[in-house]
Design an enzyme around this catalytic site. Sequence first.
Site, PDB file in Angstrom:
ATOM      1  N   ARG A  20       0.804  -0.972  -0.013  1.00  0.00           N
ATOM      2  CA  ARG A  20       0.187   0.091  -0.048  1.00  0.00           C
ATOM      3  C   ARG A  20       0.877   1.268  -0.139  1.00  0.00           C
ATOM      4  O   ARG A  20       2.204   1.284   0.187  1.00  0.00           O
ATOM      5  CB  ARG A  20      -0.703   0.075   1.209  1.00  0.00           C
ATOM      6  CG  ARG A  20      -0.340   0.288   2.447  1.00  0.00           C
ATOM      7  CD  ARG A  20      -0.098   1.335   3.052  1.00  0.00           C
ATOM      8  NE  ARG A  20       0.792   1.325   4.388  1.00  0.00           N
ATOM      9  CZ  ARG A  20       2.090   1.633   4.257  1.00  0.00           C
ATOM     10  NH1 ARG A  20       2.559   2.065   3.212  1.00  0.00           N
ATOM     11  NH2 ARG A  20       2.518   1.492   5.458  1.00  0.00           N
ATOM     12  N   GLU A  52      -0.232  10.122   8.588  1.00  0.00           N
ATOM     13  CA  GLU A  52       1.132   9.347   8.777  1.00  0.00           C
ATOM     14  C   GLU A  52       1.513   9.616  10.354  1.00  0.00           C
ATOM     15  O   GLU A  52       1.558  10.317  11.175  1.00  0.00           O
ATOM     16  CB  GLU A  52       2.418   9.872   7.988  1.00  0.00           C
ATOM     17  CG  GLU A  52       3.288   8.772   7.464  1.00  0.00           C
ATOM     18  CD  GLU A  52       2.672   7.784   6.496  1.00  0.00           C
ATOM     19  OE1 GLU A  52       1.931   6.726   7.138  1.00  0.00           O
ATOM     20  OE2 GLU A  52       2.612   7.996   5.579  1.00  0.00           O
ATOM     21  N   ASP A 100      -2.084   6.436  12.886  1.00  0.00           N
ATOM     22  CA  ASP A 100      -3.265   5.280  13.004  1.00  0.00           C
ATOM     23  C   ASP A 100      -3.078   4.657  14.516  1.00  0.00           C
ATOM     24  O   ASP A 100      -4.416   4.292  15.045  1.00  0.00           O
ATOM     25  CB  ASP A 100      -2.948   4.363  11.905  1.00  0.00           C
ATOM     26  CG  ASP A 100      -1.601   3.723  11.982  1.00  0.00           C
ATOM     27  OD1 ASP A 100      -0.617   4.049  12.678  1.00  0.00           O
ATOM     28  OD2 ASP A 100      -1.529   2.382  11.370  1.00  0.00           O
ATOM     29  N   GLY A 138       8.544   1.041   3.028  1.00  0.00           N
ATOM     30  CA  GLY A 138       7.432   1.720   3.421  1.00  0.00           C
ATOM     31  C   GLY A 138       6.193   1.607   2.701  1.00  0.00           C
ATOM     32  O   GLY A 138       5.378   2.370   2.901  1.00  0.00           O
ATOM     33  N   SER A 176       4.845  -1.656   2.963  1.00  0.00           N
ATOM     34  CA  SER A 176       3.981  -2.531   3.938  1.00  0.00           C
ATOM     35  C   SER A 176       4.212  -3.906   3.397  1.00  0.00           C
ATOM     36  O   SER A 176       3.407  -4.613   3.144  1.00  0.00           O
ATOM     37  CB  SER A 176       2.477  -2.098   3.759  1.00  0.00           C
ATOM     38  OG  SER A 176       1.971  -2.619   4.790  1.00  0.00           O
ATOM     39  N   SER A 177       5.542  -4.345   2.941  1.00  0.00           N
ATOM     40  CA  SER A 177       5.769  -5.720   2.287  1.00  0.00           C
ATOM     41  C   SER A 177       5.486  -6.260   3.999  1.00  0.00           C
ATOM     42  O   SER A 177       4.862  -7.610   3.833  1.00  0.00           O
ATOM     43  CB  SER A 177       7.234  -5.885   2.092  1.00  0.00           C
ATOM     44  OG  SER A 177       8.087  -5.633   3.219  1.00  0.00           O
ATOM     45  N   ASP A 198      -1.991  -0.788   7.903  1.00  0.00           N
ATOM     46  CA  ASP A 198      -1.458  -1.646   6.568  1.00  0.00           C
ATOM     47  C   ASP A 198      -2.482  -2.600   6.420  1.00  0.00           C
ATOM     48  O   ASP A 198      -2.838  -3.350   5.332  1.00  0.00           O
ATOM     49  CB  ASP A 198       0.016  -1.822   7.083  1.00  0.00           C
ATOM     50  CG  ASP A 198       0.814  -0.891   7.300  1.00  0.00           C
ATOM     51  OD1 ASP A 198       0.469   0.300   6.865  1.00  0.00           O
ATOM     52  OD2 ASP A 198       1.751  -1.132   7.568  1.00  0.00           O
ATOM     53  N   ASN A 206      14.432  -1.448   8.346  1.00  0.00           N
ATOM     54  CA  ASN A 206      13.459  -2.462   8.847  1.00  0.00           C
ATOM     55  C   ASN A 206      12.970  -1.817  10.243  1.00  0.00           C
ATOM     56  O   ASN A 206      13.805  -1.577  11.249  1.00  0.00           O
ATOM     57  CB  ASN A 206      14.342  -3.722   8.971  1.00  0.00           C
ATOM     58  CG  ASN A 206      13.661  -4.607   9.764  1.00  0.00           C
ATOM     59  OD1 ASN A 206      12.999  -4.648  11.022  1.00  0.00           O
ATOM     60  ND2 ASN A 206      13.402  -5.956   8.920  1.00  0.00           N
ATOM     61  N   LYS A 207      11.654  -1.977  10.331  1.00  0.00           N
ATOM     62  CA  LYS A 207      11.164  -1.122  11.475  1.00  0.00           C
ATOM     63  C   LYS A 207      11.208  -1.892  12.696  1.00  0.00           C
ATOM     64  O   LYS A 207      11.240  -1.298  13.704  1.00  0.00           O
ATOM     65  CB  LYS A 207       9.575  -0.955  11.149  1.00  0.00           C
ATOM     66  CG  LYS A 207       9.342   0.509  10.718  1.00  0.00           C
ATOM     67  CD  LYS A 207      10.029   0.989   9.399  1.00  0.00           C
ATOM     68  CE  LYS A 207       9.085   0.273   8.029  1.00  0.00           C
ATOM     69  NZ  LYS A 207       9.635   0.550   6.822  1.00  0.00           N
TER      70      LYS A 207
HETATM   71  P1  ADP Z   1       7.955  -2.418   5.251  1.00  0.00           P
HETATM   72  O1  ADP Z   1       8.077  -1.077   5.071  1.00  0.00           O
HETATM   73  O2  ADP Z   1       8.434  -3.159   3.608  1.00  0.00           O
HETATM   74  O3  ADP Z   1       6.706  -3.145   5.766  1.00  0.00           O
HETATM   75  P2  ADP Z   1       9.389  -3.713   7.308  1.00  0.00           P
HETATM   76  O4  ADP Z   1      10.813  -3.323   7.903  1.00  0.00           O
HETATM   77  O5  ADP Z   1       8.162  -3.471   8.124  1.00  0.00           O
HETATM   78  O6  ADP Z   1       9.367  -2.885   6.031  1.00  0.00           O
HETATM   79  O7  ADP Z   1       9.552  -5.242   6.865  1.00  0.00           O
HETATM   80  C1  ADP Z   1      10.372  -5.795   5.829  1.00  0.00           C
HETATM   81  C2  ADP Z   1      10.551  -7.152   6.064  1.00  0.00           C
HETATM   82  O8  ADP Z   1       9.400  -8.091   5.662  1.00  0.00           O
HETATM   83  C3  ADP Z   1      11.887  -7.847   5.587  1.00  0.00           C
HETATM   84  O9  ADP Z   1      13.245  -7.389   6.116  1.00  0.00           O
HETATM   85  C4  ADP Z   1      11.515  -9.222   5.518  1.00  0.00           C
HETATM   86  O10 ADP Z   1      11.833  -9.742   6.657  1.00  0.00           O
HETATM   87  C5  ADP Z   1      10.105  -9.254   5.302  1.00  0.00           C
HETATM   88  N1  ADP Z   1       9.783  -9.292   3.672  1.00  0.00           N
HETATM   89  C6  ADP Z   1       9.167  -8.425   2.943  1.00  0.00           C
HETATM   90  N2  ADP Z   1       9.378  -8.767   1.548  1.00  0.00           N
HETATM   91  C7  ADP Z   1       9.418 -10.172   1.748  1.00  0.00           C
HETATM   92  C8  ADP Z   1       9.691 -11.293   0.724  1.00  0.00           C
HETATM   93  N3  ADP Z   1       9.119 -11.164  -0.730  1.00  0.00           N
HETATM   94  N4  ADP Z   1       9.743 -12.352   0.998  1.00  0.00           N
HETATM   95  C9  ADP Z   1      10.265 -12.820   2.504  1.00  0.00           C
HETATM   96  N5  ADP Z   1      10.259 -11.748   3.401  1.00  0.00           N
HETATM   97  C10 ADP Z   1       9.822 -10.565   2.994  1.00  0.00           C
HETATM   98  P1  NG1 Z   2       5.370   0.707   7.716  1.00  0.00           P
HETATM   99  O1  NG1 Z   2       5.823   1.835   6.793  1.00  0.00           O
HETATM  100  O2  NG1 Z   2       4.626  -0.489   6.927  1.00  0.00           O
HETATM  101  O3  NG1 Z   2       6.443   0.079   8.546  1.00  0.00           O
HETATM  102  C1  NG1 Z   2       4.078   1.753   9.804  1.00  0.00           C
HETATM  103  C2  NG1 Z   2       2.978   1.044  10.763  1.00  0.00           C
HETATM  104  C3  NG1 Z   2       1.769   1.602  10.215  1.00  0.00           C
HETATM  105  C4  NG1 Z   2       1.647   3.185  10.356  1.00  0.00           C
HETATM  106  C5  NG1 Z   2       2.962   3.710   9.653  1.00  0.00           C
HETATM  107  C6  NG1 Z   2       2.969   5.070   9.784  1.00  0.00           C
HETATM  108  C7  NG1 Z   2       2.961  -1.313  10.975  1.00  0.00           C
HETATM  109  C8  NG1 Z   2       2.862  -3.092  10.576  1.00  0.00           C
HETATM  110  N1  NG1 Z   2       2.843  -0.524  10.333  1.00  0.00           N
HETATM  111  O4  NG1 Z   2       4.057   1.290   8.230  1.00  0.00           O
HETATM  112  O5  NG1 Z   2       0.830   1.291  11.195  1.00  0.00           O
HETATM  113  O6  NG1 Z   2       1.766   3.289  11.891  1.00  0.00           O
HETATM  114  O7  NG1 Z   2       4.051   3.209  10.046  1.00  0.00           O
HETATM  115  O8  NG1 Z   2       1.734   5.824   9.245  1.00  0.00           O
HETATM  116  O9  NG1 Z   2       3.406  -1.319  12.151  1.00  0.00           O
HETATM  117 MG    MG Z   3       6.264  -2.840   7.621  1.00  0.00          MG
END
Ligand code: ADP
Ligand code: NG1
Ligand code: MG
Length: 473
Positions: free
Chosen positions: A50, A56, A59, A158, A160-161, A205, A248-249
């Site tokens: 998304r 931002e 939520d 960012g 939302s993988s 997300d 990585n959050k």
């Molecule tokens: P995002 O902003 O994309 O949500 P996050 O830091 O919250 O970033 O999460 C990213 C983590 O999700 C990656 O470090 C990995 O562990 C997992 N991830 C994302 N895409 C994939 C994928 N295609 N296959 C396996 N793990 C994935």
């Molecule tokens: P991403 O960008 O996916 O890490 C995070 C939070 C959302 C929201 C946004 C900021 C998770 C899974 N996602 O998104 O709920 O707080 O940051 O608007 O914690």
């Molecule tokens: Mg995330």
Amino acid sequence: MNPCINPLEGLVENQSPEEKKYSQEVHKLFNCFKSLFSSKPDFIVKVPGRVNLIGEHIDYCRYSVCPMALEQNISVAFKQTENGELNIYNIDCQKYVDYHSTVDTFSINLEDGVAPQWYEYFLCGVKGIQDLLKEQGDTGKMRGVSVLVSGTIPPSAGLSSSSALVCAAVIAVALVNKVLLSRSDLASLSARAERYIGTQGGGMDQAIAFLASPGCAKHIEFHPLRSQDITLPDDAVFVVGQSLATKNKAQSSEFNTRVMECRLGAKIIAKKKGLECWKDVLYLGELQAQLGVSLEEMIEMTESILTEESYSKQQIEEILEVTEEELNSAFLTPNTRSVTLFKLRQRALHVYEEAHRVAQFLSVCASDSPADSKLRQLGNLMNLSHASLQSLYECSHEALDNLVECCIQAGSYGARLTGAGWGGCVVALTNKSNADSLLKHVEEHFYSANANFKSDLIFKTKPQPGAQVFRCD
Ligand code: ADP
Ligand code: NG1
Ligand code: MG
């Protein structure tokens, strides 16, 4: 009432070219699954990433947000296993190692400062359904799954993988365990489940992953979860570009520190305003509802009550009349207990002002102003949002600021970081006639200096539907 995820929705014939494109992905995943497990998958689930247009870091304070679902997605082929086995594989096996356990023995191991293993996001979904079955008093043996994951959402950017992966896991484990939930319930359960990775997200997300509709952005409200289509100006084009900085959050404590700063700010204002329930107040939005005042009044109140530049842990303990142990155990998360300074005023001001910008964004969309005036007003709100994330919320990054600036130079009405920040993507608003020249300008001026340009680094959004399940006959 939102429809349930329908597991019988087949891979349809007579597909549009768009669907055929996806269908190729599905067939690749289907064939890889067959050669890996020597049998076909029962289902393939596809969950979109998304982009959030505005709203931002609010939520988790119970304020509403405006995301849309992207074409980029996580797809998972899966089949039920015997004896509760969990076999988790990724199509990109060079990058993502496989994992084997059972529903009774798996564990999610969080370590401060270390990114979780990719499969632990999947395990969050397993745990989410396990919790539900326990709550429902289901004493039968939970079924396991064999899964093959593939993804096109750039990770830690960012978009939302992580949530797409958690939501896909929830759907897979729900289906093999014959758990039937509405899309809203799946979204809420997935939001709770993802907190097992350690981040205290608010649910945006997971909500858009399940509630998105093709062709439009959604206004998502929380507590209770609701969603409504947003009618954007006809000529609006939203462009998403990667800054190439990633974050990585779950690895650092920054995301949770922001959530805790909002929580502590809400408690202190509640106590100072004499609310009896101040100890229970957790959200800035809940505080506003308890006080029954406008966002403008909340902004004034924040400025007059939270006067310090930053608050030490000791100051917070004194104001809230709690011991350090109580503060740690009742209010803070494990990874924020060692934080020494909290910026309460700046974070609360961002939240109340951003919530106000969301309301303004929606009223501009609903107004009958001329299209160009609407685009200018929406762009201005996006610019203000970015400035606030930069200075009050301190979650931007030099690469994000440069990319925002580059989009503005390219004629964008407004641009801002999207998602949690500290790296990741920018969303920029332009119109149909300028969109291609914006892409070209950014390619030449931002990416030429930063990377070998690939066309998927920056793209025009085409809002997609929420999670889909395909039965593999
Ligand atoms: P995002 O902003 O994309 O949500 P996050 O830091 O919250 O970033 O999460 C990213 C983590 O999700 C990656 O470090 C990995 O562990 C997992 N991830 C994302 N895409 C994939 C994928 N295609 N296959 C396996 N793990 C994935
Ligand atoms: P991403 O960008 O996916 O890490 C995070 C939070 C959302 C929201 C946004 C900021 C998770 C899974 N996602 O998104 O709920 O707080 O940051 O608007 O914690
Ligand atoms: Mg995330």
